[in-house]
Design an enzyme around this catalytic site. Structure first.
Site, mmCIF file in Angstrom:
data_model
loop_
_atom_site.group_PDB
_atom_site.id
_atom_site.type_symbol
_atom_site.label_atom_id
_atom_site.label_comp_id
_atom_site.label_asym_id
_atom_site.label_seq_id
_atom_site.Cartn_x
_atom_site.Cartn_y
_atom_site.Cartn_z
ATOM 1 N N GLY A 46 -8.087 -4.134 0.213
ATOM 2 C CA GLY A 46 -8.721 -5.364 0.667
ATOM 3 C C GLY A 46 -10.061 -5.013 1.289
ATOM 4 O O GLY A 46 -10.467 -3.841 1.312
ATOM 5 N N SER A 47 -10.717 -5.993 1.859
ATOM 6 C CA SER A 47 -12.064 -5.756 2.402
ATOM 7 C C SER A 47 -12.055 -4.738 3.533
ATOM 8 O O SER A 47 -12.998 -3.941 3.675
ATOM 9 C CB SER A 47 -12.662 -7.075 2.891
ATOM 10 N N GLU A 49 -10.397 -2.111 3.796
ATOM 11 C CA GLU A 49 -10.196 -0.745 3.302
ATOM 12 C C GLU A 49 -11.401 -0.217 2.529
ATOM 13 O O GLU A 49 -11.465 0.984 2.226
ATOM 14 C CB GLU A 49 -8.964 -0.678 2.387
ATOM 15 N N GLU A 68 1.858 -5.143 -2.057
ATOM 16 C CA GLU A 68 2.023 -4.071 -1.080
ATOM 17 C C GLU A 68 3.442 -3.511 -1.018
ATOM 18 O O GLU A 68 3.636 -2.337 -0.720
ATOM 19 C CB GLU A 68 1.580 -4.547 0.314
ATOM 20 N N HIS A 91 -3.412 -3.238 3.383
ATOM 21 C CA HIS A 91 -4.474 -4.146 3.817
ATOM 22 C C HIS A 91 -4.041 -4.959 5.033
ATOM 23 O O HIS A 91 -3.199 -5.855 4.929
ATOM 24 C CB HIS A 91 -4.842 -5.082 2.674
ATOM 25 N N HIS A 298 29.619 -2.035 5.676
ATOM 26 C CA HIS A 298 28.968 -3.289 5.284
ATOM 27 C C HIS A 298 29.831 -4.496 5.610
ATOM 28 O O HIS A 298 29.353 -5.620 5.604
ATOM 29 C CB HIS A 298 28.652 -3.247 3.781
ATOM 30 N N GLY A 417 19.789 -1.442 1.317
ATOM 31 C CA GLY A 417 20.328 -2.667 0.744
ATOM 32 C C GLY A 417 19.268 -3.693 0.421
ATOM 33 O O GLY A 417 19.562 -4.718 -0.182
#
Length: 551
Positions: A46-47, A49, A68, A91, A298, A417
């Site tokens: 993005g800007s 970076e 991402e 970003h 679980h 998971g």
């Protein structure tokens, strides 16, 4: 380097910068990354970076992910398959938000990641600017081992060096550094990579106690988890099991191979239910848990093992797993040090070797196609050195019965998971192990979380075969509804998804299979392809029981 094995120290390359000369933050960071071997960067820019990406150096590889979460999943797979920390560039706050699910998974997977995140310019931060991240370092916690937004631009290279050291300290895990976009051009001094030990030796007195107890036990059992494969300690575990003549069970939700599944001592998989674990361990007079928690559950319930007086010993490098143990003695230590040390304390076993477990017969073809038939066909068709990356949780029991994993470094899945991990992870694994065929076994529901990863595989022409186990719904939800006695829950069925067309739109050829007659040819065609190829296999909607006794 073997799959999943890392050096005990960080190899240092000659430093390209004069130690006391002033350079920009960007120059110092790139030089540090070269020293640390982090020249592959997974990102979605993005800007904020762009100043880091300016005039990208030719000796670095930038791997673009289209979302991402895919970026983090690819970096995770790359790190786990290479045994080195992977560098991931996201970003700002929104990018971290998109990636949060796979950051959580990376934390549970113990994947060593150095995540850098763009931030607005420092001069704008007091005014709550567009793209400004409030408390950027706190946002991903507690699912990063360490995070910081440095107080000064000059401290950015040191923060990244610190993040790398913590990511690579056992237990491995992700770290994060937030970097304001105007920091990259600020003058600073270079930071040299340090040589840091990553292993911890176990307590010798406790190892003596464990060895003595194992020597007295008539019917010990080993419960093994992913830390063994992660540390490249598989041969040491194999020698230990054979010395003891003890059966080996895979721990619940093991995210890597626990033990060669064609070995006579392999006794199956423990389910993630307390009652089923107690049942699976019944009859043993000592339980040795190696490289795993005691235990990952679980569903709720009572595990009688914690109250019946059975001795339990745990070897782990994860202090949280050791602290959470329900019973017994926990010994902190790296597998590659602890297992040989334990073996050296044991004499030859005189106990009878347990009989090998029964192998299920090859399933016959049927209509609709059983998932068991698919996995048996996949076992016959795929190359012997192929790596399986799995995210088909409702079909995992069928996969475990008919697609045994027999090679260290040959299997990866998610420990968390959370869906949307394994397809991008398969891309990262393929990049870390060039030339090795990777087979992504993905449920149809899982595919829709991170299908964008196909595009990256196509761009890099990776030898990736994607097998969609398509039961037209969230099979795990069907199964879990059965466990909980829930009927008529909405949001479980997934009609109308055309994965062949979706893959074709990103440049990946594919084929739909609905009958047994076309399966072998479709798989052969997919494995002959140089680049990625998809096979969408329609399977029956049978609801398996995920938490039965180990088999």
């Amino acid at each position: 380097m073997p799959h999943g094995q890392a050096d005990s120290t960080h190899a240092l390359a000659p430093h390209a910068l004069v130690p006391h000369a002033l350079v920009t933050v960007r120059e110092a960071v790139l030089a540090l990354m070269r020293e640390l071997g982090m020249t592959t960067v997974f990102g979605n820019p993005g800007s904020t970076e762009l100043p880091f990406l300016d005039r990208w150096p030719e000796d670095f590889r930038y791997v673009l992910g289209l979302q991402e979460s895919c970026v983090v999943g690819m970096a995770d797979g790359f790190a786990r398959a290479s045994g080195r920390a992977a560098f991931c560039n996201l970003h700002s706050a929104v990018g971290v938000g998109h990636a949060a699910g796979n950051i959580f998974t990376a934390y549970r997977n113990q994947a060593p990641l150095v995540i850098t995140v763009g931030q607005q310019a420092r001069s704008l931060l007091p005014g709550n600017p567009f793209l400004g991240a409030t408390e950027a370092a706190n946002f991903p916690r507690p699912y990063v081992k360490w995070s910081i937004e440095p107080a000064r631009a000059e401290d950015v290279p040191g923060a990244i060096a610190h993040a790398h050291r913590i990511a690579m300290q056992r237990p491995w895990g992700p770290t994060l550094v937030s970097i304001p976009m105007d920091d990259w051009s600020v003058p600073t001094r270079p930071v040299a990579a340090r040589r840091v030990s990553v292993d911890v030796a176990p307590d010798p007195a406790l190892l003596d106690m464990m060895a003595e107890a194992l020597g007295r036990a008539a019917r010990p059992v080993l419960v093994v988890g992913p830390e063994v494969d992660q540390e490249g300690a598989g041969p040491a575990l194999l020698a230990l099991a054979e010395r003891l003549g003890a059966p080996v069970l895979a721990s619940p939700f093991a995210s890597r191979m626990a033990f060669p599944e064609d070995h006579p001592l392999f006794a199956g998989f423990l389910p993630a239910a307390p009652g089923a674990v107690a049942q699976g361990l019944a009859g043993h007079d000592l339980v040795a848990v190696i490289g795993a928690p005691v235990f990952t559950f679980h569903v709720a319930g009572e595990c009688g093992l914690f109250h019946d007086g059975t001795p339990v010993f745990q070897l782990t490098s994860d202090i949280e797993a050791a602290a959470a143990a329900g019973t017994g003695t926990a010994i902190l230590g790296s597998m590659r040090l602890a297992l040989p040390a334990l073996l050296s304390r044991l004499g030859a076993a005189s106990r009878a070797v347990p009989p090998p477990r029964e192998r299920p017969p090859a399933p016959p073809p049927a209509a609709p196609l059983p998932a068991e038939y698919l996995f048996a066909a996949l076992r016959r068709s795929m190359p012997q050195d192929a790596i399986v990356v799995e995210e088909a949780p409702s079909h995992r029991p069928a996969l475990q019965r008919h697609l045994p994993i027999t090679r260290w470094g040959g299997f990866y899945t998610m420990a968390s998971g959370g869906l949307g991990y394994s397809l991008p992870a398969a891309v990262g694994v393929a990049m870390a192990q060039p030339g090795t065929r990777v087979v992504a076994v993905i449920g149809d529901g899982s595919m829709m979380y991170s299908i964008q990863a196909i595009w990256t595989a196509v761009q890099h022409r990776l030898p990736l075969t994607i097998v969609v186990v398509n039961n037209a719904g969230y099979g795990a939800m069907r199964s879990f509804s059965r466990v909980l006695g829930v009927e008529g829950a909405p949001g479980i069925e997934l009609p109308g998804l055309d994965f062949v067309s979706l893959a074709a739109g990103m440049g990946c050829p594919g084929r739909r299979v609905e009958e047994a007659g076309g399966l072998e040819a479709a798989l052969a065609e997919a494995f002959a392809e140089d680049g990625p190829r998809l096979v969408d296999v329609a399977v029956d909607h049978a609801v398996p029981h995920l938490y039965q006794k180990a088999k």
